[in-house]
Enzyme design. Structure first.
Site, PDB file in Angstrom:
ATOM      1  N   GLY A  55       0.844  -1.195   0.000  1.00 15.26           N
ATOM      2  CA  GLY A  55       0.000   0.000   0.000  1.00 15.26           C
ATOM      3  C   GLY A  55       0.870   1.232   0.000  1.00 15.26           C
ATOM      4  O   GLY A  55       2.064   1.152   0.295  1.00 15.26           O
ATOM      5  N   CYS A  82       5.016  -6.446   1.893  1.00 15.33           N
ATOM      6  CA  CYS A  82       5.412  -5.039   1.921  1.00 15.33           C
ATOM      7  C   CYS A  82       4.648  -4.280   3.017  1.00 15.33           C
ATOM      8  O   CYS A  82       4.865  -4.542   4.185  1.00 15.33           O
ATOM      9  CB  CYS A  82       5.230  -4.430   0.532  1.00 15.33           C
ATOM     10  SG  CYS A  82       6.130  -2.880   0.380  1.00 15.33           S
ATOM     11  N   TYR A  83       3.726  -3.397   2.643  1.00 15.80           N
ATOM     12  CA  TYR A  83       2.933  -2.698   3.665  1.00 15.80           C
ATOM     13  C   TYR A  83       2.254  -3.710   4.588  1.00 15.80           C
ATOM     14  O   TYR A  83       2.214  -3.533   5.804  1.00 15.80           O
ATOM     15  CB  TYR A  83       1.871  -1.823   2.982  1.00 15.80           C
ATOM     16  CG  TYR A  83       1.042  -1.003   3.933  1.00 15.80           C
ATOM     17  CD1 TYR A  83       1.460   0.261   4.340  1.00 15.80           C
ATOM     18  CD2 TYR A  83      -0.171  -1.482   4.436  1.00 15.80           C
ATOM     19  CE1 TYR A  83       0.702   1.017   5.215  1.00 15.80           C
ATOM     20  CE2 TYR A  83      -0.936  -0.735   5.313  1.00 15.80           C
ATOM     21  CZ  TYR A  83      -0.501   0.514   5.701  1.00 15.80           C
ATOM     22  OH  TYR A  83      -1.250   1.266   6.571  1.00 15.80           O
ATOM     23  N   HIS A 189       8.265  -7.830  -2.994  1.00 17.07           N
ATOM     24  CA  HIS A 189       7.044  -8.172  -3.746  1.00 17.07           C
ATOM     25  C   HIS A 189       7.210  -9.502  -4.503  1.00 17.07           C
ATOM     26  O   HIS A 189       7.733  -9.507  -5.610  1.00 17.07           O
ATOM     27  CB  HIS A 189       6.722  -7.058  -4.744  1.00 17.07           C
ATOM     28  CG  HIS A 189       6.242  -5.818  -4.073  1.00 17.07           C
ATOM     29  ND1 HIS A 189       4.925  -5.634  -3.709  1.00 17.07           N
ATOM     30  CD2 HIS A 189       6.903  -4.702  -3.674  1.00 17.07           C
ATOM     31  CE1 HIS A 189       4.796  -4.467  -3.125  1.00 17.07           C
ATOM     32  NE2 HIS A 189       5.977  -3.882  -3.083  1.00 17.07           N
ATOM     33  N   GLU A 191       5.002 -11.070  -5.992  1.00 14.78           N
ATOM     34  CA  GLU A 191       4.041 -11.154  -7.108  1.00 14.78           C
ATOM     35  C   GLU A 191       4.590 -10.598  -8.412  1.00 14.78           C
ATOM     36  O   GLU A 191       4.071 -10.916  -9.478  1.00 14.78           O
ATOM     37  CB  GLU A 191       2.729 -10.446  -6.732  1.00 14.78           C
ATOM     38  CG  GLU A 191       2.788  -8.933  -6.582  1.00 14.78           C
ATOM     39  CD  GLU A 191       3.278  -8.452  -5.206  1.00 14.78           C
ATOM     40  OE1 GLU A 191       3.921  -9.235  -4.499  1.00 14.78           O
ATOM     41  OE2 GLU A 191       3.028  -7.282  -4.877  1.00 14.78           O
ATOM     42  N   SER A 243     -19.413  -9.221 -29.581  1.00 16.24           N
ATOM     43  CA  SER A 243     -18.600  -8.260 -30.328  1.00 16.24           C
ATOM     44  C   SER A 243     -17.531  -8.957 -31.158  1.00 16.24           C
ATOM     45  O   SER A 243     -16.942  -8.368 -32.046  1.00 16.24           O
ATOM     46  CB  SER A 243     -17.914  -7.300 -29.358  1.00 16.24           C
ATOM     47  OG  SER A 243     -16.904  -7.984 -28.643  1.00 16.24           O
ATOM     48  N   VAL A 246     -12.446 -11.263 -27.212  1.00 13.30           N
ATOM     49  CA  VAL A 246     -12.188 -12.496 -26.465  1.00 13.30           C
ATOM     50  C   VAL A 246     -13.292 -12.770 -25.437  1.00 13.30           C
ATOM     51  O   VAL A 246     -13.848 -13.871 -25.382  1.00 13.30           O
ATOM     52  CB  VAL A 246     -10.812 -12.412 -25.751  1.00 13.30           C
ATOM     53  CG1 VAL A 246     -10.548 -13.679 -24.961  1.00 13.30           C
ATOM     54  CG2 VAL A 246      -9.707 -12.153 -26.748  1.00 13.30           C
ATOM     55  N   ASP A 247     -13.639 -11.759 -24.642  1.00 16.41           N
ATOM     56  CA  ASP A 247     -14.578 -12.004 -23.540  1.00 16.41           C
ATOM     57  C   ASP A 247     -15.952 -12.423 -24.040  1.00 16.41           C
ATOM     58  O   ASP A 247     -16.521 -13.403 -23.574  1.00 16.41           O
ATOM     59  CB  ASP A 247     -14.710 -10.764 -22.644  1.00 16.41           C
ATOM     60  CG  ASP A 247     -13.363 -10.304 -22.101  1.00 16.41           C
ATOM     61  OD1 ASP A 247     -12.439 -11.126 -22.094  1.00 16.41           O
ATOM     62  OD2 ASP A 247     -13.247  -9.134 -21.707  1.00 16.41           O
ATOM     63  N   LYS A 390      -8.165 -12.163 -17.294  1.00 16.59           N
ATOM     64  CA  LYS A 390      -8.117 -12.308 -18.751  1.00 16.59           C
ATOM     65  C   LYS A 390      -7.445 -13.618 -19.193  1.00 16.59           C
ATOM     66  O   LYS A 390      -7.938 -14.305 -20.082  1.00 16.59           O
ATOM     67  CB  LYS A 390      -7.342 -11.118 -19.336  1.00 16.59           C
ATOM     68  CG  LYS A 390      -7.479 -10.985 -20.821  1.00 16.59           C
ATOM     69  CD  LYS A 390      -8.738 -10.243 -21.129  1.00 16.59           C
ATOM     70  CE  LYS A 390      -8.952 -10.018 -22.588  1.00 16.59           C
ATOM     71  NZ  LYS A 390     -10.149  -9.200 -22.807  1.00 16.59           N
TER      72      LYS A 390
END
Ligand code: XMP
Length: 544
Positions: A55, A82-83, A189, A191, A243, A246-247, A390
């Site tokens: 954060g 982290c935070y 981090h 991630e 449309s 992809v989604d 995604k």
């Protein structure tokens, strides 16, 4: 079977979604919630583990985001990042202060490989620099690994029951643990990709420490969703605006598998799609495709071009295209009559960014459509992809048997080529940009494929988005012995992770030259080709 879940408590860090994605890569389902989420709600969700994100604040400041001690006493493993690591230390009786040295960027971290968090992490190193401050309970950490650091504050005294299990040359507590209570804190981090073994650390936490079996897989998602959709829809009718992106394509395939001919897809071809795209969508979902659904293609090209005639201002173009879409869709919906459900291709980042999931509410500036249609008669909305990222949507698409070219489509703006033609949009300009863009993509794909075949990996210049646009500029040229006065095509290609910042991709000059000569030779009305070098910021990816 009860669903295993890990909760990511969001303290406003920029990587909150990334944390959740990495956890899901370990086949563990995970959702993001604000740090303001009530403790009872957390208990009710019965998570197998809790991760506190980074954060932007200092946790010792008045009014900084915090959580009560109770969170750490639930008997559920907690990992602070982290935070989150600093906050955990502070709340549990340690000390956090402004660090004497700000650590930022790739940093060598020395971890204690006997900690469950760092099992199998790092390589043995001799001459390890000592931690800057000797601490009680500080084991010798001599396995080195590269991590990504970004902190102003540091843990200057451990909370009771904790030991430091990682340090750097500047930071005594790069990670700490209280094994008996299953509490873990990581200053860096894990991630982000620059933390080379970050995923292994998160895997160690969610799979080994939290004991998750790792049952979150796309095949089971597809199977469960189909069951849920059938239960919810019963014998009702569902309407979807397809449309071709992809989604909405994955959603159409999922619904088709679940409820077949109870589904009607309306595909509006606004004449601003890429070359052949309309036919590709029809090929997959239309009467000759493999799905048994009602597919309606509306060829609204001329209607759009008429609406866009004389309009030059980008935002107005966007608005017209969005609104017209709604009108066309409504007209079709009226013909169908009342339906029970309207299906929407909302995905998890939309949910988080709209402020419903995590803490960092980003104001969405992009709208594919100008809101929900007012005059479509439906009872309820269904959003079966609402919990997926995604990359998971793509995996689900492959699972459902959609072709790769559809599943791996690069991002394409809702207003389509309308915002890749600077100034007024006409049918003639659309044709030029479609043809130029097709050649450009064909050559880039070919060069990338050849590179991959020879080297086994994508080239370093492989763009994440690339397309041709039509500048509104005309200039003088010569073709044979003739003077020409034609349009200039702009080639754009960017490398980006999040599409918020981007750099121009350094596509090899020979490839660009081939593209240039093919476009000028093969596309009528073009006599100049330019490569856009602008980064974002200050530029944007699209030109309008
Ligand atoms: P910009 O141009 O803002 O683009 O740097 C960032 C990403 O968003 C896409 N984009 C849009 N997507 N509707 C969309 O659905 C839009 O109006 C729109 N404008 C830009 C763009 O293609 C890029 O991936």
């Amino acid at each position: 079977m009860e669903k295993e879940m890990v909760i990511v408590l969001d303290f406003g860090g920029q990587y909150n979604q990334l944390v959740a994605r990495r956890v899901r890569e370990c086949n563990v389902y995970c959702e993001i919630y604000s740090y303001k989420t009530d403790i009872q709600k957390i208990k009710d969700m019965n998570p197998k583990g809790i991760i506190l994100t980074g954060g932007p604040n200092s946790c010792y400041e008045e009014g900084a985001p915090t959580y009560s001690r109770e969170l750490f006493e639930l008997g559920i493993p907690v990992l602070g990042l982290c935070y989150g690591a600093q906050l955990m230390s502070l709340v549990l009786g340690g000390k956090v202060e402004k660090a004497p040295v700000r650590e930022y960027g790739k940093t060598e971290v020395f971890v204690n490989a006997s900690s469950a968090l760092f099992e199998g992490v790092g390589e043995k190193r001799v001459n390890v620099p000592a931690a800057p401050i000797a601490m009680a309970g500080h084991e010798r950490n001599d396995n080195a690994t590269q991590c990504w650091m970004s902190h102003f504050d540091y843990i200057s005294a451990l909370a009771p029951g904790f030991v430091s299990v990682a340090h750097t040359a500047d930071c005594p507590v790069a990670a700490a643990e209280n094994k008996a209570e299953n509490l873990y804190a990581i200053q860096f981090h894990p991630e982000v990709l620059h933390t080379i073994e970050g995923t292994k650390m998160l895997y160690n936490f969610v799979r080994n420490i939290c004991g998750c079996a790792g049952t979150w897989r796309m095949d089971s998602f597809v199977e469960t969703s189909i069951k849920e959709i059938r239960e919810k829809v019963g014998d009702g009718k569902v309407l979807l605006a397809l449309s071709g992106g992809v989604d909405s394509s994955v959603l159409a395939a999922l619904l088709a598998k679940a409820i077949g001919s109870q589904l009607t897809c309306v595909f509006v071809d606004h004449g601003l799609l890429r070359k052949n795209e309309g036919d590709e969508v029809e090929g997959v979902f239309g009467p000759n495709g493999s799905f048994n659904i009602n597919f309606i293609r509306v060829n609204a090209q001329e209607r759009y071009y008429a609406k866009l005639k004389g309009v030059e201002e980008p935002e107005r173009k966007r608005k017209i295209i969005g609104e017209e879409f709604i009108r066309v869709f409504e007209e079709e919906a009226k013909k169908i009559g009342s339906v029970d459900f309207l299906a929407q291709g909302t995905i998890y980042p939309d949910v988080v960014e709209s402020g419903l999931g995590g803490e960092s509410a980003v104001i969405k500036s992009h709208h594919n459509v100008g809101g929900l249609p007012d005059f479509v008669d439906f009872k309820d909305i269904i959003e079966p992809l609402r919990n997926l990222f995604k990359d998971e949507v793509r995996k689900a698409g492959l699972e459902l048997g959609l072709p790769e070219y559809l599943v791996y489509r690069q991002p394409f703006p809702g207003p389509g080529l309308g915002i890749r033609i600077i100034g007024e949009v006409t049918g003639e300009k659309v044709k030029i940009v479609q043809d130029a863009d097709y050649i450009y993509r064909e050559e880039v794909d070919k060069a990338a494929r050849e590179y991959k075949e020879a080297n086994g990996s994508d080239p370093s210049w492989m763009p994440n988005q690339y397309f041709a646009a039509l500048s509104n500029m005309r200039s003088v040229g010569v073709m044979g012995d003739e003077r020409t006065y034609d349009y200039a095509v702009v080639l754009r290609a960017v490398r980006t992770i999040d599409f918020m910042t981007a750099e121009a991709a350094d596509i090899p000059f020979e490839v660009l030259q081939t593209v240039m000569s093919r476009i000028i030779n093969e596309v009528r009305g073009v006599n100049r080709c330019m490569y856009d070098l602008t980064s974002k910021p200050p530029g944007t990816i699209e030109m309008e």
